[in-house]
Design an enzyme around this catalytic site. Structure first.
Site, PDB file in Angstrom:
ATOM      1  CB  ALA A  33       6.436  40.855  54.218  1.00 44.50           C
ATOM      2  CG  ASN A  34      10.965  40.966  57.592  1.00 49.18           C
ATOM      3  OD1 ASN A  34      11.889  40.467  56.952  1.00 49.18           O
ATOM      4  ND2 ASN A  34      10.272  40.273  58.486  1.00 49.18           N
TER       5      ASN A  34
END
Ligand code: CTP
Ligand code: CA
Length: 226
Positions: A33-34
């Site tokens: 993810a970010n």
């Protein structure tokens, strides 16, 4: 379902807004993810709705509530985001504010990866994700009349963003400076440049809500003739 905002300059228009990060599965319990908060995308969806627009907000996982008067479609991966956006067509406006993962794991495991005791470490092979902004911008007779992208850059902001606009074939790019010195990434403020085919507006540092308001007003102004 009754609409919340029944008047305004965008009444009768439809918008798709993407927001948040995407989650790309490694196995059934892990993902890549970010750090996108979704604040800017959600604020844009909220402000378009306040102008009477029918808004579908396609968002990855965030800690935010669905804005009032907006249809929220929750997705996880970039592939899910693309399908949800395509399902929301036709639309007059698309604003792609999501921080879509550029790559996903190509060899996603069907079962949880386990330490097998031999000290063997799994290797993740990555593959490129679909580009939602480019797909919507090049959707032929399904293309929204106005397609707006974002570009987070840390240097050569106007040049990189304007090259991105041409490459993806969107109408406007909202370029934001995410270099650490600005302190805006993940925060409540944003300093943006709005780049169109032959003009660039440099906006002052504003709250993300204020950026969303101005952008929604600019969109309404652009579409007012039809
Ligand atoms: N975008 C998208 N789908 C992707 C990647 C990006 O829709 N798979 C959209 C983003 O929502 C944003 C714009 O494209 O509106 C630019 O995203 P950005 O990450 O800045 O550009 P990239 O083309 O991915 O280039 P890079 O990350 O290498 O700078
Ligand atoms: Ca990217």
């Amino acid at each position: 379902k009754r609409r919340l905002f029944k008047t305004g300059p965008l009444f009768g228009k439809k918008a798709i807004v993407t927001s948040g990060p995407t989650h790309e599965p490694i196995d059934p319990v892990r993902y890549i993810a970010n750090r996108s908060s979704g604040k800017q995308g959600h604020a844009i969806a909220a402000e378009l709705a306040k102008l009477g627009c029918e808004v579908t907000l396609v968002s990855g996982p965030t800690r935010l509530e669905a804005p009032n008067g907006v249809k929220l479609v929750e997705i996880e991966s970039a592939r899910d985001m693309l399908v949800a956006c395509q399902n929301a067509l036709p639309a007059d406006i698309a604003v792609c504010a999501a921080a879509v993962a550029d790559w996903r794991v190509d060899n996603e495991a069907g079962q949880k990866l386990k330490k097998d005791g031999s000290g063997q470490i799994p290797e993740l092979k990555l593959t490129e994700n679909p580009d939602i902004l480019a797909t919507l911008s090049q959707a032929g007779d399904q293309r929204p009349k106005l397609v707006v992208g974002f570009a987070a850059e840390t240097q050569n902001i106007r040049e990189y963003a304007s090259a991105k606009r041409i490459r993806k074939q969107c109408d406007w790019i909202v370029a934001n400076d995410v270099s650490p010195s600005t302190g805006t990434f993940g925060g409540n403020e944003n300093k943006v440049h709005v780049i169109a085919r032959n003009q660039c507006e440099d906006w002052p540092t504003l709250s993300k809500k204020e950026v969303a308001k101005r952008l929604a007003a600019k969109i309404a102004d652009y579409l007012k003739e039809d």
